[in-house]
Design an enzyme around this catalytic site. Structure first.
Site, PDB file in Angstrom:
ATOM      1  N   ASP A  31     -12.205   4.118  -4.106  1.00 61.70           N
ATOM      2  CA  ASP A  31     -12.697   2.756  -4.376  1.00 61.70           C
ATOM      3  C   ASP A  31     -13.567   2.681  -5.627  1.00 61.70           C
ATOM      4  O   ASP A  31     -13.964   1.584  -6.036  1.00 61.70           O
ATOM      5  CB  ASP A  31     -13.509   2.234  -3.178  1.00 61.70           C
ATOM      6  CG  ASP A  31     -12.605   1.791  -2.035  1.00 61.70           C
ATOM      7  OD1 ASP A  31     -11.487   1.337  -2.319  1.00 61.70           O
ATOM      8  OD2 ASP A  31     -13.024   1.917  -0.870  1.00 61.70           O
ATOM      9  N   ASP A  73      -6.147   4.601  -5.009  1.00 60.51           N
ATOM     10  CA  ASP A  73      -6.165   3.454  -4.106  1.00 60.51           C
ATOM     11  C   ASP A  73      -4.973   2.580  -4.499  1.00 60.51           C
ATOM     12  O   ASP A  73      -5.005   1.883  -5.517  1.00 60.51           O
ATOM     13  CB  ASP A  73      -7.479   2.668  -4.261  1.00 60.51           C
ATOM     14  CG  ASP A  73      -7.666   1.672  -3.122  1.00 60.51           C
ATOM     15  OD1 ASP A  73      -6.653   1.302  -2.486  1.00 60.51           O
ATOM     16  OD2 ASP A  73      -8.814   1.255  -2.874  1.00 60.51           O
ATOM     17  N   LYS A  95     -13.834  -6.008 -10.364  1.00 62.18           N
ATOM     18  CA  LYS A  95     -15.239  -6.237 -10.755  1.00 62.18           C
ATOM     19  C   LYS A  95     -15.657  -5.259 -11.863  1.00 62.18           C
ATOM     20  O   LYS A  95     -16.288  -5.647 -12.835  1.00 62.18           O
ATOM     21  CB  LYS A  95     -16.163  -6.090  -9.533  1.00 62.18           C
ATOM     22  CG  LYS A  95     -16.017  -7.217  -8.525  1.00 62.18           C
ATOM     23  CD  LYS A  95     -17.009  -7.116  -7.391  1.00 62.18           C
ATOM     24  CE  LYS A  95     -16.622  -6.146  -6.305  1.00 62.18           C
ATOM     25  NZ  LYS A  95     -15.399  -6.486  -5.556  1.00 62.18           N
ATOM     26  N   SER A 104     -12.110  -6.332  -5.054  1.00 62.91           N
ATOM     27  CA  SER A 104     -11.552  -5.084  -5.622  1.00 62.91           C
ATOM     28  C   SER A 104     -12.284  -4.558  -6.858  1.00 62.91           C
ATOM     29  O   SER A 104     -13.293  -5.127  -7.294  1.00 62.91           O
ATOM     30  CB  SER A 104     -10.072  -5.255  -5.964  1.00 62.91           C
ATOM     31  OG  SER A 104      -9.906  -5.856  -7.229  1.00 62.91           O
ATOM     32  N   ARG A 132     -23.282  -3.676  -5.423  1.00 61.77           N
ATOM     33  CA  ARG A 132     -22.648  -3.466  -4.114  1.00 61.77           C
ATOM     34  C   ARG A 132     -23.722  -2.877  -3.200  1.00 61.77           C
ATOM     35  O   ARG A 132     -23.796  -1.671  -2.988  1.00 61.77           O
ATOM     36  CB  ARG A 132     -21.471  -2.504  -4.275  1.00 61.77           C
ATOM     37  CG  ARG A 132     -20.557  -2.403  -3.070  1.00 61.77           C
ATOM     38  CD  ARG A 132     -19.387  -1.480  -3.371  1.00 61.77           C
ATOM     39  NE  ARG A 132     -18.355  -1.552  -2.382  1.00 61.77           N
ATOM     40  CZ  ARG A 132     -17.436  -2.498  -2.328  1.00 61.77           C
ATOM     41  NH1 ARG A 132     -17.406  -3.457  -3.231  1.00 61.77           N
ATOM     42  NH2 ARG A 132     -16.524  -2.495  -1.384  1.00 61.77           N
ATOM     43  N   THR A 142      -7.559  -5.372  -0.376  1.00 69.07           N
ATOM     44  CA  THR A 142      -6.454  -5.919   0.436  1.00 69.07           C
ATOM     45  C   THR A 142      -6.729  -7.373   0.832  1.00 69.07           C
ATOM     46  O   THR A 142      -5.805  -8.175   0.901  1.00 69.07           O
ATOM     47  CB  THR A 142      -6.262  -5.065   1.703  1.00 69.07           C
ATOM     48  OG1 THR A 142      -7.534  -4.840   2.292  1.00 69.07           O
ATOM     49  CG2 THR A 142      -5.663  -3.715   1.362  1.00 69.07           C
ATOM     50  N   ASP A 170       0.827  -1.213   0.000  1.00 63.24           N
ATOM     51  CA  ASP A 170       0.000   0.000   0.000  1.00 63.24           C
ATOM     52  C   ASP A 170       0.862   1.264   0.000  1.00 63.24           C
ATOM     53  O   ASP A 170       0.704   2.133  -0.858  1.00 63.24           O
ATOM     54  CB  ASP A 170      -0.855   0.049   1.287  1.00 63.24           C
ATOM     55  CG  ASP A 170      -2.233  -0.564   1.108  1.00 63.24           C
ATOM     56  OD1 ASP A 170      -2.750  -0.523  -0.021  1.00 63.24           O
ATOM     57  OD2 ASP A 170      -2.784  -1.071   2.097  1.00 63.24           O
ATOM     58  N   ILE A 209      -3.551  -0.135  -3.232  1.00 61.29           N
ATOM     59  CA  ILE A 209      -3.987  -1.542  -3.369  1.00 61.29           C
ATOM     60  C   ILE A 209      -5.453  -1.578  -2.957  1.00 61.29           C
ATOM     61  O   ILE A 209      -5.800  -1.319  -1.805  1.00 61.29           O
ATOM     62  CB  ILE A 209      -3.174  -2.521  -2.486  1.00 61.29           C
ATOM     63  CG1 ILE A 209      -1.733  -2.611  -2.969  1.00 61.29           C
ATOM     64  CG2 ILE A 209      -3.835  -3.911  -2.528  1.00 61.29           C
ATOM     65  CD1 ILE A 209      -0.877  -3.615  -2.202  1.00 61.29           C
ATOM     66  N   ASP A 210      -6.296  -1.861  -3.915  1.00 55.77           N
ATOM     67  CA  ASP A 210      -7.722  -2.007  -3.647  1.00 55.77           C
ATOM     68  C   ASP A 210      -8.003  -3.500  -3.562  1.00 55.77           C
ATOM     69  O   ASP A 210      -7.549  -4.271  -4.412  1.00 55.77           O
ATOM     70  CB  ASP A 210      -8.524  -1.369  -4.789  1.00 55.77           C
ATOM     71  CG  ASP A 210     -10.018  -1.489  -4.552  1.00 55.77           C
ATOM     72  OD1 ASP A 210     -10.448  -1.263  -3.407  1.00 55.77           O
ATOM     73  OD2 ASP A 210     -10.739  -1.806  -5.507  1.00 55.77           O
ATOM     74  N   GLU A 212      -5.473   6.938  -0.382  1.00 50.07           N
ATOM     75  CA  GLU A 212      -6.054   6.230   0.762  1.00 50.07           C
ATOM     76  C   GLU A 212      -5.133   6.281   1.992  1.00 50.07           C
ATOM     77  O   GLU A 212      -5.603   6.401   3.113  1.00 50.07           O
ATOM     78  CB  GLU A 212      -6.330   4.764   0.395  1.00 50.07           C
ATOM     79  CG  GLU A 212      -6.977   4.012   1.554  1.00 50.07           C
ATOM     80  CD  GLU A 212      -7.242   2.541   1.275  1.00 50.07           C
ATOM     81  OE1 GLU A 212      -6.847   2.044   0.207  1.00 50.07           O
ATOM     82  OE2 GLU A 212      -7.838   1.900   2.152  1.00 50.07           O
TER      83      GLU A 212
HETATM   84  N1  LIG Z   1     -17.324  -2.059   5.440  1.00 46.91           N
HETATM   85  C1  LIG Z   1     -17.003  -1.885   4.172  1.00 46.91           C
HETATM   86  N2  LIG Z   1     -17.976  -1.755   3.245  1.00 46.91           N
HETATM   87  C2  LIG Z   1     -17.664  -1.586   1.944  1.00 46.91           C
HETATM   88  N3  LIG Z   1     -16.371  -1.553   1.474  1.00 46.91           N
HETATM   89  C3  LIG Z   1     -15.361  -1.679   2.350  1.00 46.91           C
HETATM   90  C4  LIG Z   1     -15.607  -1.863   3.729  1.00 46.91           C
HETATM   91  N4  LIG Z   1     -14.413  -1.978   4.347  1.00 46.91           N
HETATM   92  C5  LIG Z   1     -13.453  -1.856   3.399  1.00 46.91           C
HETATM   93  N5  LIG Z   1     -14.005  -1.683   2.205  1.00 46.91           N
HETATM   94  C6  LIG Z   1     -13.352  -1.511   0.899  1.00 46.91           C
HETATM   95  O1  LIG Z   1     -14.011  -2.333  -0.029  1.00 46.91           O
HETATM   96  C7  LIG Z   1     -13.131  -2.625  -1.086  1.00 46.91           C
HETATM   97  C8  LIG Z   1     -12.916  -4.048  -1.341  1.00 46.91           C
HETATM   98  O2  LIG Z   1     -14.092  -4.688  -1.194  1.00 46.91           O
HETATM   99  P1  LIG Z   1     -14.541  -5.704  -2.280  1.00 46.91           P
HETATM  100  O3  LIG Z   1     -13.322  -6.487  -2.642  1.00 46.91           O
HETATM  101  O4  LIG Z   1     -15.595  -6.450  -1.593  1.00 46.91           O
HETATM  102  O5  LIG Z   1     -15.026  -4.870  -3.434  1.00 46.91           O
HETATM  103  C9  LIG Z   1     -11.864  -2.057  -0.704  1.00 46.91           C
HETATM  104  O6  LIG Z   1     -11.752  -0.786  -1.267  1.00 46.91           O
HETATM  105  C10 LIG Z   1     -11.938  -1.998   0.763  1.00 46.91           C
HETATM  106  O7  LIG Z   1     -10.902  -1.229   1.160  1.00 46.91           O
HETATM  107  P2  LIG Z   1      -9.324  -1.596   0.813  1.00 46.91           P
HETATM  108  O8  LIG Z   1      -8.907  -0.746  -0.354  1.00 46.91           O
HETATM  109  O9  LIG Z   1      -8.625  -1.197   2.044  1.00 46.91           O
HETATM  110  O10 LIG Z   1      -9.220  -3.064   0.493  1.00 46.91           O
HETATM  111 MG   LIG Z   2     -10.074   0.139  -1.771  1.00 45.59          MG
HETATM  112 MG   LIG Z   3      -6.733   0.176  -0.609  1.00 51.85          MG
HETATM  113 MG   LIG Z   4      -7.405  -0.127   2.999  1.00 50.85          MG
END
Ligand SMILES: Nc1ncnc2c1ncn2[C@@H]1O[C@H](COP(=O)(O)O)[C@@H](O)[C@H]1OP(=O)(O)O
Ligand SMILES: [Mg+2]
Ligand SMILES: [Mg+2]
Ligand SMILES: [Mg+2]
Length: 409
Positions: free
Chosen positions: A351, A190, A324, A321, A338, A195, A102, A192-193, A125
Site C-alpha cells: 500500500d 498491489d 494520493k 488509493s 494517514r 478497492t 485484483d 488494485i489499490d 496482496e
Molecule cells: N483498516 C484499514 N486501515 C487502513 N488501510 C486499510 C484498512 N483496510 C484496508 N485498507 C487499505 O487502505 C487502502 C485504501 O485506503 P485509502 O483509499 O483510504 O487510502 C487500500 O490499500 C486498502 O486496501 P485495498 O488495497 O484492499 O483497497
Molecule cells: Mg491497497
Molecule cells: Mg489492493
Molecule cells: Mg484488498
C-alpha cells in the site's frame, strides 16, 4: 679512485635486466587492459540482465521499464473490468468485479516480473486459494486475462506474452507469497489499490515497487482515472466518465536518485514522459491536504485538527488509493496524512512502497507519525511504523510537529 664502467661490466648487464623487466610489465599491462575493455563491451551488450544483478551499473532502468510496462498492461485489464462490470456495484453489495480485477492484474504483473527477473521475490496482496475453490470465478478471470495484450507486439513479448493456461495463471498468482524481509530484491504489488474507489467509480491505482535490502528503489503506479492534466480539479468522484477518453489515465514512476516522472497511460508502447515535482509552498497555511475517502482508513477528525493547527483552511482533496501519493508528487495537493484509526492496524508494504519512492523523488518526505522513514524491511507489513505523513521536504518538520501535538505523542 672509481673506474668508469664498461658496457660488459656487471652494472651494465643489470641495466639491461631492468629494461627487459619493464618491457615485460608494460606488455602485461597492455594485455590486461585489452581483456578488460573487451569484457566491458561484452557486458554493455548484456546490460539489461547485467544491471539487474549489479544495479550501480545502470541504476534500475530495466526494472523501471518493466514495472511501467507491466503496470500499463494490467491497467488494460482493470479498466475493462471497471467499465464492463464494476461501476456502481457498491450499492448492490457485489464485490466480485474488484476480485476479478485484483486477481487478473496480479497474474499479469507477476508474469512480467518472473519473465524478466526470475530470481526476485514478490509480495503480492492476493493469493489464489479462494480462486481454486471457485471454478466459475477462476474461469471468468481466465477468459479475461488470456485476451489482455498491449497493442505493440514487441512490448507484449517483453512481458512474456499471453499466459499458457488457467492453471498456470493460478500458480503465478500464488508466486506473490514472499514473506518479505530485510535482504534481497523484493517486489511489492498491489494489483488494485483502493478497492472502494474502484467500486465507487472513482480513484484506484495499480501499484508496483521494488525493495532492495529493505529500501524502495523503483516504483510504478498506474492511475487510470486520474486526469492527465496536472492542474485539473479532482475529488473522490472524479473518474473515467467515458471509456476510451484520453483525458484520464496516468502512469507515474520513480527510481532512487533519478527523479519522478509521469506520462499518459497508453495501450501499447510507453508514451513520452515528463519529470514531475511537488509544489513549492512558501507559507504552510496555503498548503492543501490530500486525504482518503474512507473514514475507517484514516482518522479524519485528527487530520482536520492538524490542518487547523497549521492554519490550513482550503478544503482537503479526497481520493482513494495511492493516487494520493501521485497527486502530491505532481503538485495537485501538498500534504498526505494517514493518521491511525486503530492503534494496532499494521499498514501493508504494497500500500506504500511505490508511493514512498515517488514522493521522495519528487522532492518530499514520507514518514510515520513520529517522523521516522517507512521501514520496508519488516516483512509484509510496516510493522515498525504507525500512520503515514508525506509532504514537501521544507514542510515535513512542521507537519510532524503538528501531528505530534494533536495526537499527544
Ligand atoms: N483498516 C484499514 N486501515 C487502513 N488501510 C486499510 C484498512 N483496510 C484496508 N485498507 C487499505 O487502505 C487502502 C485504501 O485506503 P485509502 O483509499 O483510504 O487510502 C487500500 O490499500 C486498502 O486496501 P485495498 O488495497 O484492499 O483497497
Ligand atoms: Mg491497497
Ligand atoms: Mg489492493
Ligand atoms: Mg484488498
Amino acid at each position: 679512485m672509481i673506474s668508469p664502467s664498461r658496457p660488459d661490466s656487471p652494472s651494465s648487464s643489470s641495466n639491461w635486466l631492468r629494461v627487459l623487466s619493464r618491457l615485460v610489465i608494460c606488455s602485461t599491462l597492455i594485455l590486461a587492459l585489452s581483456v578488460a575493455l573487451k569484457t566491458r563491451s561484452r557486458l554493455s551488450l548484456l546490460l539489461p540482465s547485467f544491471s539487474s544483478q549489479h544495479p550501480a551499473v545502470m541504476s534500475y532502468q530495466q526494472e523501471r521499464y518493466i514495472a511501467e510496462l507491466a503496470v500499463q498492461r494490467a491497467c488494460l485489464l482493470t479498466q475493462k473490468v471497471f467499465f464492463e462490470k464494476a461501476k456502481g456495484t457498491v450499492s448492490k453489495d457485489d464485490k466480485s468485479p474488484v476480485t476479478i480485477g485484483d486477481f487478473g492484474a496480479q497474474a499479469l504483473i507477476i508474469q512480467a516480473i518472473r519473465k524478466n527477473f526470475p530470481n526476485d521475490e514478490i509480495v503480492g496482496e492476493e493469493e489464489a486459494s479462494s480462486l481454486r475453490a471457485d471454478k466459475d470465478l477462476s474461469a471468468e478471470i481466465w477468459r479475461l486475462v488470456k485476451d489482455i495484450k498491449l497493442e505493440d507486439a514487441e512490448s507484449d513479448k517483453v512481458l512474456g506474452g499471453p499466459l499458457p493456461s488457467e492453471e498456470s495463471m493460478l500458480d503465478i498468482i500464488d508466486q506473490g507469497n514472499s514473506a518479505g524481509g530485510p535482504k534481497g530484491r523484493i517486489w511489492a504489488l498491489d494489483p488494485i489499490d483502493g478497492t472502494k474507489g474502484f467500486l465507487r467509480g472513482g480513484q484506484y491505482a495499480v501499484c508496483l515497487g521494488l525493495i532492495v535490502d529493505g529500501d524502495v528503489k523503483v516504483g510504478a503506479i498506474g492511475t487510470p482515472n486520474l486526469p492527465v492534466d496536472d492542474n485539473a480539479t479532482i475529488n473522490a468522484s472524479t473518474g473515467a466518465q467515458q471509456e476510451g477518453s484520453s483525458a484520464n489515465g496516468v502512469l507515474f514512476s520513480a527510481v532512487e536518485g533519478e527523479g519522478a516522472t509521469s506520462r499518459p497511460l497508453s495501450n501499447g508502447t510507453l508514451a513520452p514522459s515528463k519529470s514531475i515535482s511537488m509544489r513549492p509552498v512558501g507559507n504552510i497555511a496555503e498548503a492543501v491536504f490530500c486525504e482518503g475517502v474512507e473514514a475507517a482508513h484514516s482518522a479524519q477528525g485528527d487530520n482536520a485538527a492538524v490542518a487547523e493547527r497549521l492554519g490550513i483552511t482550503a478544503p482537503s482533496v479526497r481520493l482513494d488509493s495511492q493516487a494520493k501519493y501521485c497527486s502530491i508528487a505532481r503538485g495537485a495537493g501538498d500534504i498526505y496524512l494517514r493518521l491511525p484509526v486503530k492503534k494496532d492496524y499494521q499498514e501493508k508494504i504494497w500500500d506504500h512502497a511505490a508511493g514512498d519512492i515517488l514522493v521522495r523523488e519528487a522532492g518530499g518526505q514520507v514518514t510515520d507519525i513520529y517522523g521516522n522513514r517507512l521501514d520496508f524491511s519488516k516483512g509484509r507489513t510496516l510493522a515498525a511504523n504507525t500512520g503515514v505523513v508525506a509532504s514537501p521536504n521544507a514542510l515535513q518538520d512542521q507537519v510532524i510537529a503538528a501531528v505530534k501535538a494533536v495526537l499527544k505523542l
